[in-house]
Design a protein around this motif. Structure first.
Motif: not given
Ligand code: HEM
Length: 428
Positions: A33-45
Protein backbone atom coordinates in the motif's frame (compact mmCIF):
# COMPACT_ATOMS: atom_id res chain seq x y z
CA UNK A 1 14.36 -4.07 -19.50
CA UNK A 2 11.52 -1.97 -20.95
CA UNK A 3 9.73 -2.20 -17.62
CA UNK A 4 12.58 -0.42 -15.82
CA UNK A 5 11.62 2.81 -17.62
CA UNK A 6 8.73 2.92 -15.15
CA UNK A 7 9.63 4.19 -11.67
CA UNK A 8 9.66 1.73 -8.81
CA UNK A 9 11.52 0.69 -5.64
CA UNK A 10 15.21 -0.35 -5.89
CA UNK A 11 15.69 -4.00 -6.82
CA UNK A 12 18.28 -6.71 -6.12
CA UNK A 13 19.67 -9.01 -8.83
CA UNK A 14 17.56 -12.16 -9.36
CA UNK A 15 15.29 -11.68 -6.36
CA UNK A 16 14.08 -8.20 -7.40
CA UNK A 17 11.76 -6.86 -4.69
CA UNK A 18 10.66 -10.24 -3.35
CA UNK A 19 12.40 -9.98 0.01
CA UNK A 20 10.29 -6.95 0.96
CA UNK A 21 7.15 -9.07 0.69
CA UNK A 22 8.39 -12.34 2.18
CA UNK A 23 6.88 -11.50 5.54
CA UNK A 24 3.50 -11.75 7.26
CA UNK A 25 0.41 -11.02 5.15
CA UNK A 26 -0.22 -7.86 7.17
CA UNK A 27 3.28 -6.50 6.65
CA UNK A 28 3.32 -7.40 2.96
CA UNK A 29 0.00 -5.64 2.50
CA UNK A 30 1.15 -2.49 4.34
CA UNK A 31 4.37 -2.39 2.36
CA UNK A 32 2.52 -2.70 -0.94
CA UNK A 33 0.00 0.00 0.00
CA UNK A 34 2.84 2.34 0.89
CA UNK A 35 4.57 1.69 -2.43
CA UNK A 36 1.39 2.30 -4.42
CA UNK A 37 1.12 5.70 -2.74
CA UNK A 38 4.77 6.59 -3.37
CA UNK A 39 4.80 5.59 -7.04
CA UNK A 40 1.27 6.61 -8.07
CA UNK A 41 0.11 6.59 -10.92
CA UNK A 42 2.31 3.80 -12.36
CA UNK A 43 4.85 1.57 -10.64
CA UNK A 44 7.08 -1.35 -11.58
CA UNK A 45 8.43 -4.08 -9.32
CA UNK A 46 10.30 -7.33 -9.89
CA UNK A 47 8.84 -10.41 -8.23
CA UNK A 48 11.91 -12.61 -8.37
CA UNK A 49 12.90 -12.70 -12.05
CA UNK A 50 9.47 -11.52 -13.23
CA UNK A 51 8.75 -7.86 -14.05
CA UNK A 52 5.42 -6.49 -12.89
CA UNK A 53 3.67 -3.21 -13.63
CA UNK A 54 1.10 -1.67 -11.33
CA UNK A 55 -1.33 0.72 -13.08
CA UNK A 56 -2.79 2.72 -10.20
CA UNK A 57 -5.29 5.14 -11.67
CA UNK A 58 -8.73 4.33 -13.09
CA UNK A 59 -7.79 5.49 -16.59
CA UNK A 60 -5.00 2.93 -17.04
CA UNK A 61 -6.89 0.25 -15.12
CA UNK A 62 -9.70 0.71 -17.66
CA UNK A 63 -7.24 0.06 -20.52
CA UNK A 64 -6.45 -3.37 -19.08
CA UNK A 65 -9.87 -4.42 -17.85
CA UNK A 66 -11.82 -3.50 -20.97
CA UNK A 67 -9.39 -5.30 -23.24
CA UNK A 68 -10.47 -8.60 -24.77
CA UNK A 69 -6.76 -9.38 -25.31
CA UNK A 70 -5.38 -9.09 -21.79
CA UNK A 71 -7.48 -11.75 -20.11
CA UNK A 72 -4.72 -14.11 -19.01
CA UNK A 73 -4.23 -14.23 -15.23
CA UNK A 74 -0.83 -13.57 -13.63
CA UNK A 75 1.56 -16.37 -12.62
CA UNK A 76 0.31 -16.42 -8.99
CA UNK A 77 -3.03 -17.88 -10.08
CA UNK A 78 -1.07 -21.01 -11.03
CA UNK A 79 -0.74 -21.80 -7.31
CA UNK A 80 -4.52 -22.11 -7.01
CA UNK A 81 -4.88 -24.28 -10.09
CA UNK A 82 -3.82 -27.52 -8.35
CA UNK A 83 -7.04 -27.02 -6.44
CA UNK A 84 -9.32 -25.25 -8.95
CA UNK A 85 -7.90 -26.73 -12.14
CA UNK A 86 -8.45 -24.42 -15.08
CA UNK A 87 -11.96 -23.44 -14.06
CA UNK A 88 -13.54 -20.10 -14.83
CA UNK A 89 -11.29 -18.06 -12.53
CA UNK A 90 -7.94 -19.39 -13.73
CA UNK A 91 -8.49 -20.41 -17.36
CA UNK A 92 -7.78 -18.26 -20.40
CA UNK A 93 -8.27 -18.15 -24.18
CA UNK A 94 -10.89 -20.30 -25.85
CA UNK A 95 -11.47 -22.50 -22.78
CA UNK A 96 -12.36 -19.46 -20.70
CA UNK A 97 -14.55 -18.01 -23.50
CA UNK A 98 -16.62 -21.15 -23.94
CA UNK A 99 -16.95 -21.78 -20.17
CA UNK A 100 -18.02 -18.21 -19.49
CA UNK A 101 -20.68 -18.49 -22.18
CA UNK A 102 -21.92 -21.81 -20.81
CA UNK A 103 -21.96 -20.73 -17.16
CA UNK A 104 -23.44 -17.24 -17.53
CA UNK A 105 -27.07 -18.52 -17.57
CA UNK A 106 -26.41 -20.27 -14.22
CA UNK A 107 -26.13 -16.81 -12.65
CA UNK A 108 -29.38 -15.49 -14.11
CA UNK A 109 -31.42 -13.68 -11.48
CA UNK A 110 -34.18 -16.31 -11.86
CA UNK A 111 -31.71 -18.92 -10.58
CA UNK A 112 -30.39 -16.64 -7.84
CA UNK A 113 -33.91 -15.75 -6.72
CA UNK A 114 -34.51 -19.32 -5.48
CA UNK A 115 -31.43 -19.06 -3.26
CA UNK A 116 -32.87 -16.21 -1.16
CA UNK A 117 -34.52 -18.67 1.28
CA UNK A 118 -31.13 -20.40 1.72
CA UNK A 119 -29.65 -17.02 2.67
CA UNK A 120 -32.51 -16.39 5.07
CA UNK A 121 -32.38 -19.83 6.74
CA UNK A 122 -28.65 -19.69 7.30
CA UNK A 123 -28.71 -16.10 8.48
CA UNK A 124 -31.38 -17.02 11.02
CA UNK A 125 -29.00 -19.67 12.40
CA UNK A 126 -26.18 -17.08 12.50
CA UNK A 127 -28.37 -14.62 14.43
CA UNK A 128 -29.17 -17.28 17.03
CA UNK A 129 -25.49 -18.18 17.39
CA UNK A 130 -24.57 -14.49 17.77
CA UNK A 131 -27.25 -13.98 20.42
CA UNK A 132 -25.91 -16.94 22.43
CA UNK A 133 -22.31 -15.76 22.05
CA UNK A 134 -23.11 -12.27 23.24
CA UNK A 135 -24.93 -13.68 26.24
CA UNK A 136 -22.17 -16.14 27.18
CA UNK A 137 -19.52 -13.46 26.61
CA UNK A 138 -21.23 -11.04 29.01
CA UNK A 139 -21.55 -8.54 26.15
CA UNK A 140 -17.75 -8.46 25.64
CA UNK A 141 -16.67 -8.18 21.97
CA UNK A 142 -17.20 -11.30 19.86
CA UNK A 143 -14.97 -12.23 16.93
CA UNK A 144 -17.63 -12.52 14.26
CA UNK A 145 -15.31 -13.52 11.39
CA UNK A 146 -15.34 -17.31 11.96
CA UNK A 147 -19.08 -17.27 12.65
CA UNK A 148 -19.88 -15.28 9.52
CA UNK A 149 -17.47 -17.41 7.46
CA UNK A 150 -19.21 -20.61 8.56
CA UNK A 151 -22.52 -19.08 7.56
CA UNK A 152 -21.12 -18.11 4.13
CA UNK A 153 -19.74 -21.62 3.69
CA UNK A 154 -23.09 -23.21 4.44
CA UNK A 155 -24.76 -20.90 1.95
CA UNK A 156 -22.28 -21.52 -0.85
CA UNK A 157 -22.25 -25.28 -0.26
CA UNK A 158 -25.99 -25.48 -0.48
CA UNK A 159 -26.29 -23.24 -3.52
CA UNK A 160 -23.27 -24.53 -5.45
CA UNK A 161 -23.52 -28.22 -4.60
CA UNK A 162 -27.02 -28.65 -3.25
CA UNK A 163 -25.59 -30.18 -0.09
CA UNK A 164 -24.88 -28.83 3.34
CA UNK A 165 -21.63 -29.04 5.32
CA UNK A 166 -23.33 -27.65 8.44
CA UNK A 167 -20.27 -25.51 9.13
CA UNK A 168 -22.27 -23.33 11.51
CA UNK A 169 -23.16 -26.24 13.73
CA UNK A 170 -20.15 -28.48 12.99
CA UNK A 171 -17.12 -26.21 12.65
CA UNK A 172 -14.81 -29.20 13.20
CA UNK A 173 -15.68 -30.54 9.74
CA UNK A 174 -12.58 -31.73 7.89
CA UNK A 175 -13.69 -30.02 4.70
CA UNK A 176 -14.17 -26.68 6.46
CA UNK A 177 -10.73 -26.87 8.14
CA UNK A 178 -9.04 -27.80 4.84
CA UNK A 179 -10.72 -24.84 3.15
CA UNK A 180 -9.29 -22.47 5.77
CA UNK A 181 -5.85 -24.01 5.75
CA UNK A 182 -5.38 -24.14 1.99
CA UNK A 183 -6.03 -20.42 1.45
CA UNK A 184 -3.38 -19.59 4.07
CA UNK A 185 -0.93 -21.98 2.44
CA UNK A 186 -1.50 -20.45 -1.01
CA UNK A 187 -0.87 -16.89 0.21
CA UNK A 188 2.23 -18.07 2.10
CA UNK A 189 3.62 -19.57 -1.10
CA UNK A 190 2.74 -16.55 -3.25
CA UNK A 191 4.81 -14.26 -1.02
CA UNK A 192 7.89 -16.53 -1.16
CA UNK A 193 9.36 -16.91 -4.68
CA UNK A 194 11.69 -19.74 -3.58
CA UNK A 195 8.55 -21.83 -2.97
CA UNK A 196 7.24 -21.13 -6.47
CA UNK A 197 8.90 -24.08 -8.29
CA UNK A 198 6.71 -27.16 -7.73
CA UNK A 199 9.63 -29.49 -7.03
CA UNK A 200 10.81 -27.30 -4.11
CA UNK A 201 7.33 -26.59 -2.78
CA UNK A 202 6.40 -30.29 -2.82
CA UNK A 203 9.35 -31.13 -0.55
CA UNK A 204 8.54 -28.54 2.13
CA UNK A 205 6.04 -28.85 5.01
CA UNK A 206 3.93 -26.16 3.24
CA UNK A 207 3.80 -28.33 0.12
CA UNK A 208 2.95 -31.48 2.07
CA UNK A 209 0.17 -29.73 4.00
CA UNK A 210 -1.13 -28.33 0.72
CA UNK A 211 -1.38 -31.85 -0.76
CA UNK A 212 -3.18 -33.09 2.36
CA UNK A 213 -5.78 -30.30 2.14
CA UNK A 214 -6.17 -30.90 -1.57
CA UNK A 215 -7.00 -34.55 -0.96
CA UNK A 216 -9.74 -33.61 1.51
CA UNK A 217 -11.21 -30.88 -0.69
CA UNK A 218 -11.21 -32.88 -3.92
CA UNK A 219 -12.45 -35.98 -2.09
CA UNK A 220 -15.43 -34.05 -0.76
CA UNK A 221 -16.44 -32.46 -4.08
CA UNK A 222 -15.91 -35.72 -5.98
CA UNK A 223 -18.24 -37.51 -3.56
CA UNK A 224 -20.94 -34.87 -3.83
CA UNK A 225 -20.69 -34.90 -7.62
CA UNK A 226 -21.02 -38.71 -7.76
CA UNK A 227 -24.00 -38.70 -5.39
CA UNK A 228 -25.80 -35.94 -7.30
CA UNK A 229 -25.03 -37.63 -10.58
CA UNK A 230 -26.51 -40.92 -9.49
CA UNK A 231 -29.58 -39.13 -8.20
CA UNK A 232 -29.82 -37.15 -11.45
CA UNK A 233 -29.67 -40.36 -13.55
CA UNK A 234 -32.13 -42.18 -11.32
CA UNK A 235 -34.62 -39.37 -11.73
CA UNK A 236 -34.11 -39.15 -15.43
CA UNK A 237 -34.68 -42.89 -15.82
CA UNK A 238 -37.88 -42.75 -13.78
CA UNK A 239 -39.16 -39.68 -15.63
CA UNK A 240 -39.08 -37.43 -12.56
CA UNK A 241 -37.99 -33.79 -12.84
CA UNK A 242 -34.18 -33.83 -12.59
CA UNK A 243 -33.52 -30.94 -10.35
CA UNK A 244 -36.35 -29.73 -8.19
CA UNK A 245 -35.46 -31.38 -4.94
CA UNK A 246 -36.73 -34.62 -3.48
CA UNK A 247 -37.91 -36.11 -0.28
CA UNK A 248 -34.56 -36.92 1.27
CA UNK A 249 -34.01 -33.44 2.54
CA UNK A 250 -33.04 -31.49 -0.56
CA UNK A 251 -34.90 -28.23 -0.93
CA UNK A 252 -36.86 -27.33 -4.03
CA UNK A 253 -34.14 -25.48 -5.86
CA UNK A 254 -31.51 -25.99 -8.52
CA UNK A 255 -27.93 -25.92 -7.30
CA UNK A 256 -25.20 -24.88 -9.73
CA UNK A 257 -24.04 -28.48 -9.73
CA UNK A 258 -27.41 -29.67 -11.04
CA UNK A 259 -27.15 -27.22 -13.91
CA UNK A 260 -23.67 -28.47 -14.74
CA UNK A 261 -24.87 -32.08 -14.62
CA UNK A 262 -27.68 -31.21 -16.99
CA UNK A 263 -25.21 -29.57 -19.36
CA UNK A 264 -22.92 -32.58 -19.21
CA UNK A 265 -25.71 -35.07 -19.80
CA UNK A 266 -27.31 -33.02 -22.54
CA UNK A 267 -24.39 -32.08 -24.75
CA UNK A 268 -21.55 -34.03 -23.22
CA UNK A 269 -19.58 -30.83 -22.84
CA UNK A 270 -18.53 -31.38 -19.24
CA UNK A 271 -16.54 -34.29 -17.91
CA UNK A 272 -16.54 -35.08 -14.16
CA UNK A 273 -13.21 -33.29 -13.92
CA UNK A 274 -14.65 -30.20 -15.67
CA UNK A 275 -17.58 -30.18 -13.28
CA UNK A 276 -15.31 -30.49 -10.26
CA UNK A 277 -13.13 -27.57 -11.25
CA UNK A 278 -16.13 -25.29 -11.65
CA UNK A 279 -17.77 -26.42 -8.41
CA UNK A 280 -14.46 -25.93 -6.56
CA UNK A 281 -14.11 -22.50 -8.19
CA UNK A 282 -17.55 -21.43 -6.98
CA UNK A 283 -16.76 -22.75 -3.50
CA UNK A 284 -13.52 -20.77 -3.39
CA UNK A 285 -14.71 -17.55 -5.05
CA UNK A 286 -18.10 -17.60 -3.38
CA UNK A 287 -17.34 -18.09 0.29
CA UNK A 288 -14.36 -16.02 1.42
CA UNK A 289 -15.43 -12.98 -0.65
CA UNK A 290 -18.94 -12.92 0.78
CA UNK A 291 -17.75 -13.76 4.32
CA UNK A 292 -15.31 -10.83 4.32
CA UNK A 293 -17.90 -8.44 2.88
CA UNK A 294 -20.44 -9.45 5.56
CA UNK A 295 -17.88 -9.26 8.37
CA UNK A 296 -16.65 -5.78 7.39
CA UNK A 297 -20.23 -4.65 6.78
CA UNK A 298 -21.20 -5.69 10.33
CA UNK A 299 -18.04 -4.07 11.67
CA UNK A 300 -18.85 -0.73 10.05
CA UNK A 301 -22.47 -0.93 11.21
CA UNK A 302 -21.16 -1.47 14.73
CA UNK A 303 -18.82 1.52 14.47
CA UNK A 304 -21.46 3.82 12.97
CA UNK A 305 -24.66 3.68 15.05
CA UNK A 306 -26.28 6.44 12.94
CA UNK A 307 -25.84 4.33 9.80
CA UNK A 308 -27.13 1.28 11.68
CA UNK A 309 -30.21 3.22 12.78
CA UNK A 310 -31.02 4.22 9.19
CA UNK A 311 -30.77 0.56 8.11
CA UNK A 312 -33.15 -0.44 10.90
CA UNK A 313 -35.62 2.25 9.83
CA UNK A 314 -35.48 1.09 6.23
CA UNK A 315 -36.13 -2.52 7.29
CA UNK A 316 -39.01 -1.44 9.53
CA UNK A 317 -40.56 0.35 6.57
CA UNK A 318 -40.38 -2.84 4.49
CA UNK A 319 -41.38 -5.41 7.12
CA UNK A 320 -43.32 -3.46 9.75
CA UNK A 321 -43.97 -5.90 12.62
CA UNK A 322 -43.92 -8.92 10.36
CA UNK A 323 -41.26 -11.48 11.23
CA UNK A 324 -41.32 -13.12 7.79
CA UNK A 325 -38.16 -14.01 5.87
CA UNK A 326 -37.06 -11.53 3.20
CA UNK A 327 -37.87 -12.18 -0.44
CA UNK A 328 -35.98 -11.24 -3.60
CA UNK A 329 -38.38 -8.32 -4.14
CA UNK A 330 -37.69 -7.03 -0.61
CA UNK A 331 -33.99 -6.91 -1.38
CA UNK A 332 -34.51 -4.47 -4.24
CA UNK A 333 -36.20 -2.06 -1.80
CA UNK A 334 -33.21 -1.94 0.57
CA UNK A 335 -31.68 1.08 -1.12
CA UNK A 336 -29.84 2.42 1.90
CA UNK A 337 -28.50 -1.01 2.89
CA UNK A 338 -27.24 -1.36 -0.67
CA UNK A 339 -25.24 1.86 -0.27
CA UNK A 340 -23.85 0.52 3.02
CA UNK A 341 -22.69 -2.64 1.24
CA UNK A 342 -21.20 -0.59 -1.60
CA UNK A 343 -19.28 1.59 0.82
CA UNK A 344 -18.08 -1.53 2.68
CA UNK A 345 -16.76 -3.00 -0.57
CA UNK A 346 -15.13 0.32 -1.40
CA UNK A 347 -13.16 0.52 1.84
CA UNK A 348 -12.52 -3.20 2.25
CA UNK A 349 -12.90 -4.90 -1.15
CA UNK A 350 -12.87 -8.67 -0.53
CA UNK A 351 -10.63 -9.17 -3.56
CA UNK A 352 -8.22 -6.33 -2.97
CA UNK A 353 -5.86 -7.09 -5.84
CA UNK A 354 -6.09 -8.98 -9.12
CA UNK A 355 -3.37 -9.96 -11.59
CA UNK A 356 -2.93 -10.33 -15.32
CA UNK A 357 -0.11 -11.42 -17.58
CA UNK A 358 0.79 -9.61 -20.83
CA UNK A 359 0.45 -12.12 -23.70
CA UNK A 360 0.70 -9.69 -26.61
CA UNK A 361 2.63 -6.41 -26.39
CA UNK A 362 0.84 -3.83 -24.31
CA UNK A 363 1.31 -0.09 -24.88
CA UNK A 364 0.05 2.93 -22.98
CA UNK A 365 1.26 6.34 -21.87
CA UNK A 366 4.36 6.06 -24.06
CA UNK A 367 5.49 2.78 -22.46
CA UNK A 368 5.61 -0.58 -24.12
CA UNK A 369 5.38 -3.76 -22.07
CA UNK A 370 6.54 -7.03 -23.60
CA UNK A 371 4.92 -10.45 -23.38
CA UNK A 372 5.52 -12.01 -19.96
CA UNK A 373 5.15 -8.79 -17.96
CA UNK A 374 2.87 -9.22 -14.96
CA UNK A 375 0.14 -6.67 -14.21
CA UNK A 376 -1.17 -6.14 -10.68
CA UNK A 377 -4.35 -4.12 -10.30
CA UNK A 378 -4.76 -2.82 -6.75
CA UNK A 379 -8.50 -2.46 -6.32
CA UNK A 380 -8.09 -1.31 -2.71
CA UNK A 381 -5.57 1.36 -3.59
CA UNK A 382 -7.94 2.85 -6.17
CA UNK A 383 -10.84 2.72 -3.70
CA UNK A 384 -8.81 4.56 -1.07
CA UNK A 385 -7.32 7.20 -3.34
CA UNK A 386 -8.10 10.61 -1.78
CA UNK A 387 -8.23 12.17 -5.26
CA UNK A 388 -11.20 9.93 -6.06
CA UNK A 389 -12.72 9.70 -2.58
CA UNK A 390 -12.08 12.71 -0.32
CA UNK A 391 -11.39 11.66 3.28
CA UNK A 392 -11.16 8.05 2.06
CA UNK A 393 -11.07 6.32 5.50
CA UNK A 394 -14.46 7.80 6.43
CA UNK A 395 -17.33 5.33 6.14
CA UNK A 396 -19.97 7.25 4.23
CA UNK A 397 -22.64 5.27 2.33
CA UNK A 398 -23.94 8.50 0.80
CA UNK A 399 -20.93 8.60 -1.49
CA UNK A 400 -23.07 6.26 -3.56
CA UNK A 401 -26.10 8.53 -3.83
CA UNK A 402 -26.55 9.14 -7.57
CA UNK A 403 -25.87 12.88 -7.18
CA UNK A 404 -22.63 12.24 -5.26
CA UNK A 405 -21.37 9.56 -7.66
CA UNK A 406 -21.92 11.89 -10.62
CA UNK A 407 -18.71 12.51 -12.54
CA UNK A 408 -16.74 9.79 -10.73
CA UNK A 409 -14.64 7.73 -13.13
CA UNK A 410 -16.47 4.43 -13.81
CA UNK A 411 -13.25 2.50 -13.00
CA UNK A 412 -12.86 4.26 -9.65
CA UNK A 413 -15.16 1.60 -8.14
CA UNK A 414 -14.35 -1.97 -9.16
CA UNK A 415 -14.95 -4.41 -6.25
CA UNK A 416 -16.13 -7.03 -8.76
CA UNK A 417 -13.46 -6.10 -11.30
CA UNK A 418 -14.95 -5.00 -14.66
CA UNK A 419 -14.98 -5.83 -18.35
CA UNK A 420 -15.14 -9.32 -19.84
CA UNK A 421 -13.54 -11.03 -16.79
CA UNK A 422 -15.59 -9.37 -14.12
CA UNK A 423 -17.17 -11.38 -11.30
CA UNK A 424 -19.78 -13.77 -12.65
CA UNK A 425 -21.30 -13.98 -9.15
CA UNK A 426 -21.80 -10.27 -8.62
CA UNK A 427 -25.57 -10.40 -8.25
CA UNK A 428 -25.29 -13.39 -5.93
C1 HEM B 1 -18.66 -9.88 -2.19
C2 HEM B 1 -18.59 -10.89 -3.02
C3 HEM B 1 -17.66 -11.02 -4.19
C4 HEM B 1 -16.64 -10.20 -4.60
C5 HEM B 1 -16.16 -8.89 -3.97
C6 HEM B 1 -16.08 -10.80 -5.79
C7 HEM B 1 -15.05 -10.26 -6.53
C8 HEM B 1 -14.53 -10.81 -7.70
C9 HEM B 1 -13.46 -10.23 -8.47
C10 HEM B 1 -12.71 -8.95 -8.16
C11 HEM B 1 -13.24 -11.06 -9.54
C12 HEM B 1 -12.17 -10.90 -10.61
C13 HEM B 1 -11.02 -11.80 -10.22
C14 HEM B 1 -9.83 -11.71 -11.11
O1 HEM B 1 -9.84 -11.03 -12.15
O2 HEM B 1 -8.84 -12.35 -10.76
C15 HEM B 1 -14.17 -12.17 -9.43
C16 HEM B 1 -14.25 -13.21 -10.33
C17 HEM B 1 -15.07 -14.29 -10.16
N1 HEM B 1 -16.02 -14.47 -9.18
FE1 HEM B 1 -16.46 -13.17 -7.70
N2 HEM B 1 -16.73 -11.97 -6.06
C18 HEM B 1 -17.71 -12.14 -5.11
C19 HEM B 1 -18.61 -13.19 -5.02
C20 HEM B 1 -18.66 -14.27 -5.88
C21 HEM B 1 -19.58 -15.38 -5.76
C22 HEM B 1 -20.66 -15.50 -4.70
C23 HEM B 1 -19.28 -16.26 -6.76
C24 HEM B 1 -19.91 -17.59 -7.13
C25 HEM B 1 -20.87 -18.16 -6.53
C26 HEM B 1 -18.17 -15.68 -7.52
C27 HEM B 1 -17.58 -16.28 -8.60
C28 HEM B 1 -16.59 -15.71 -9.35
C29 HEM B 1 -15.98 -16.37 -10.51
C30 HEM B 1 -16.32 -17.76 -11.04
C31 HEM B 1 -15.04 -15.47 -11.03
C32 HEM B 1 -14.18 -15.67 -12.27
C33 HEM B 1 -14.93 -15.05 -13.46
C34 HEM B 1 -14.18 -15.11 -14.77
O3 HEM B 1 -12.96 -15.00 -14.79
O4 HEM B 1 -14.86 -15.25 -15.79
N3 HEM B 1 -17.83 -14.48 -6.94
N4 HEM B 1 -14.95 -12.00 -8.30
Amino acid sequence: HEVDKVPGPPTLPLIGNSLSFATSREEAYKKMMQLTKTYYPLMRTWMGPNPVIHPLDPRTVEVILTSSQHITKSLEYGFISDWLGTGLLTSTGSKWHSRRKLLTPAFHFKILEQFVPVFAENTAILVEILKKKIKSNNSAPVNIVPLVTHCALDIICETAMGTSVHAQTDSESEYVSAMYEITDLIVYRMLRPWLHPDFIHDMTPTGRNFKRCLKTLHGFTNNVIQERKEEFRRRKASGEPTHDGDDIGMKKRTAFLDLLLEMSEGKGEFSDEDIREEVDTFMFEGHDTTAMAMSWGLYYLGCNPDVQQKCVEELEEIFGDDNRAPTYTDLSQMKYLERVIKETLRLRPSVFMIGRQVTTDLKFDGFSFPKGTGIYLHIISIHQNPKLYPNPEKFDPDRFLPENALGRHPYAYIPFSAGPRNCIGLIF
